[in-house]
Design a protein around this motif. Structure first.
Motif, PDB file in Angstrom:
ATOM      1  N   VAL A  73      40.194  41.257  39.218  1.00  0.00           N
ATOM      2  CA  VAL A  73      38.897  40.696  39.582  1.00  0.00           C
ATOM      3  C   VAL A  73      38.863  40.352  41.074  1.00  0.00           C
ATOM      4  N   LEU A  74      37.867  40.914  41.773  1.00  0.00           N
ATOM      5  CA  LEU A  74      37.646  40.608  43.182  1.00  0.00           C
ATOM      6  C   LEU A  74      36.515  39.604  43.354  1.00  0.00           C
ATOM      7  N   SER A  75      35.500  39.716  42.503  1.00  0.00           N
ATOM      8  CA  SER A  75      34.360  38.813  42.572  1.00  0.00           C
ATOM      9  C   SER A  75      33.742  38.667  41.191  1.00  0.00           C
ATOM     10  N   LEU A  76      33.407  37.438  40.861  1.00  0.00           N
ATOM     11  CA  LEU A  76      32.819  37.121  39.562  1.00  0.00           C
ATOM     12  C   LEU A  76      31.575  36.298  39.839  1.00  0.00           C
ATOM     13  N   THR A  77      30.404  36.937  39.818  1.00  0.00           N
ATOM     14  CA  THR A  77      29.157  36.271  40.189  1.00  0.00           C
ATOM     15  C   THR A  77      28.188  36.253  39.016  1.00  0.00           C
ATOM     16  N   GLY A  78      28.010  35.093  38.435  1.00  0.00           N
ATOM     17  CA  GLY A  78      27.071  34.951  37.331  1.00  0.00           C
ATOM     18  C   GLY A  78      27.706  35.047  35.961  1.00  0.00           C
ATOM     19  N   PHE A  79      28.902  35.603  35.867  1.00  0.00           N
ATOM     20  CA  PHE A  79      29.611  35.715  34.595  1.00  0.00           C
ATOM     21  C   PHE A  79      30.553  34.526  34.370  1.00  0.00           C
ATOM     22  N   GLU A  80      30.633  33.601  35.334  1.00  0.00           N
ATOM     23  CA  GLU A  80      31.662  32.577  35.334  1.00  0.00           C
ATOM     24  C   GLU A  80      31.865  31.929  33.968  1.00  0.00           C
ATOM     25  N   ASN A  81      30.805  31.405  33.381  1.00  0.00           N
ATOM     26  CA  ASN A  81      30.930  30.698  32.109  1.00  0.00           C
ATOM     27  C   ASN A  81      31.288  31.614  30.959  1.00  0.00           C
ATOM     28  N   GLU A  82      30.712  32.816  30.927  1.00  0.00           N
ATOM     29  CA  GLU A  82      30.920  33.713  29.809  1.00  0.00           C
ATOM     30  C   GLU A  82      32.305  34.360  29.816  1.00  0.00           C
ATOM     31  N   LEU A  83      32.824  34.714  30.996  1.00  0.00           N
ATOM     32  CA  LEU A  83      34.045  35.514  31.047  1.00  0.00           C
ATOM     33  C   LEU A  83      35.285  34.793  31.558  1.00  0.00           C
ATOM     34  N   ARG A  84      35.132  33.662  32.186  1.00  0.00           N
ATOM     35  CA  ARG A  84      36.280  32.987  32.801  1.00  0.00           C
ATOM     36  C   ARG A  84      37.424  32.812  31.805  1.00  0.00           C
ATOM     37  N   THR A  85      37.115  32.412  30.574  1.00  0.00           N
ATOM     38  CA  THR A  85      38.171  32.157  29.583  1.00  0.00           C
ATOM     39  C   THR A  85      38.808  33.439  29.065  1.00  0.00           C
ATOM     40  N   SER A  86      38.129  34.572  29.176  1.00  0.00           N
ATOM     41  CA  SER A  86      38.692  35.820  28.642  1.00  0.00           C
ATOM     42  C   SER A  86      39.465  36.619  29.687  1.00  0.00           C
ATOM     43  N   LEU A  87      39.430  36.185  30.954  1.00  0.00           N
ATOM     44  CA  LEU A  87      40.187  36.888  31.982  1.00  0.00           C
ATOM     45  C   LEU A  87      41.675  36.637  31.788  1.00  0.00           C
ATOM     46  N   MET A  88      42.486  37.644  32.067  1.00  0.00           N
ATOM     47  CA  MET A  88      43.936  37.533  31.913  1.00  0.00           C
ATOM     48  C   MET A  88      44.546  37.209  33.276  1.00  0.00           C
ATOM     49  N   LYS A  89      45.334  36.151  33.341  1.00  0.00           N
ATOM     50  CA  LYS A  89      45.979  35.776  34.596  1.00  0.00           C
ATOM     51  C   LYS A  89      47.337  36.458  34.690  1.00  0.00           C
ATOM     52  N   GLN A  90      47.547  37.164  35.797  1.00  0.00           N
ATOM     53  CA  GLN A  90      48.821  37.831  36.071  1.00  0.00           C
ATOM     54  C   GLN A  90      49.245  37.425  37.468  1.00  0.00           C
ATOM     55  N   GLY A  91      50.173  36.494  37.561  1.00  0.00           N
ATOM     56  CA  GLY A  91      50.553  35.950  38.855  1.00  0.00           C
ATOM     57  C   GLY A  91      49.416  35.099  39.396  1.00  0.00           C
ATOM     58  N   LYS A  92      48.974  35.390  40.607  1.00  0.00           N
ATOM     59  CA  LYS A  92      47.857  34.652  41.204  1.00  0.00           C
ATOM     60  C   LYS A  92      46.511  35.315  40.941  1.00  0.00           C
ATOM     61  N   TYR A  94      43.532  37.439  38.626  1.00  0.00           N
ATOM     62  CA  TYR A  94      42.918  37.548  37.306  1.00  0.00           C
ATOM     63  C   TYR A  94      42.543  39.004  37.074  1.00  0.00           C
ATOM     64  N   HIS A  95      42.726  39.456  35.844  1.00  0.00           N
ATOM     65  CA  HIS A  95      42.367  40.822  35.475  1.00  0.00           C
ATOM     66  C   HIS A  95      41.316  40.788  34.375  1.00  0.00           C
TER      67      HIS A  95
END
Length: 145
Positions: A73-92, A94-95
């Motif tokens: 993920v490079l930019s997350l605009t407007g999806f913050e609430n819907e997708l933040r919890t489903s993003l996978m963290k790998q190191g620093k 998010y994917h």
């Protein structure tokens, strides 16, 4: 079959129709020029990916997600609430979990045209347009609207 009232010339009707068609086309062309100008201005002002994503979100009036070719993920605009919890963290970083998009084409990395897929989040169906970012036959990432 069209009934034209007596006393009205066909050429007058035709002229009104042609004027309406040309004004519609002119407004579409102006809209395209405005979008181009906004993106050109942002590139001159070093707005960055977040700035461009915010501009795109305002233009298309929908949330925008920009990823690299490996779905970081490079930019997350407007999806913050819907997708933040489903993003996978790998190191620093998010994917975006591409498996959340139903039935991705097998050669998704090679596609050079937009395609539509459904994303399911909390039982809610979200229709997404996925636009590959291609330049000189190289996939640089994806824009998901």
């Amino acid at each position: 079959m069209i009934e034209i009232p007596y006393g009205i010339a066909f050429s007058k009707i035709l002229k009104m129709i042609m004027n309406q068609l040309s004004s519609d086309l002119a407004s579409e062309q102006q809209f395209t020029l405005d979008i181009y100008s906004q993106f050109f201005e942002s590139s001159l002002n070093n707005g960055g990916i977040d700035y461009i994503a915010k501009k795109l979100r305002a233009i298309v009036e929908n949330p925008v997600l920009v990823t690299t070719s490996n779905w970081e993920v490079l930019s997350l605009t407007g999806f913050e609430n819907e997708l933040r919890t489903s993003l996978m963290k790998q190191g620093k970083a998010y994917h975006f979990p591409k498996q959340n998009l139903q039935n991705l084409p097998k050669n998704v990395e090679q596609l050079q045209h937009p395609f539509y897929r459904k994303l399911y989040k909390n039982g809610q169906e979200i229709l997404c347009c996925v636009m590959p970012i291609f330049f000189n036959q190289i996939n640089y990432g994806y824009i998901i609207v």
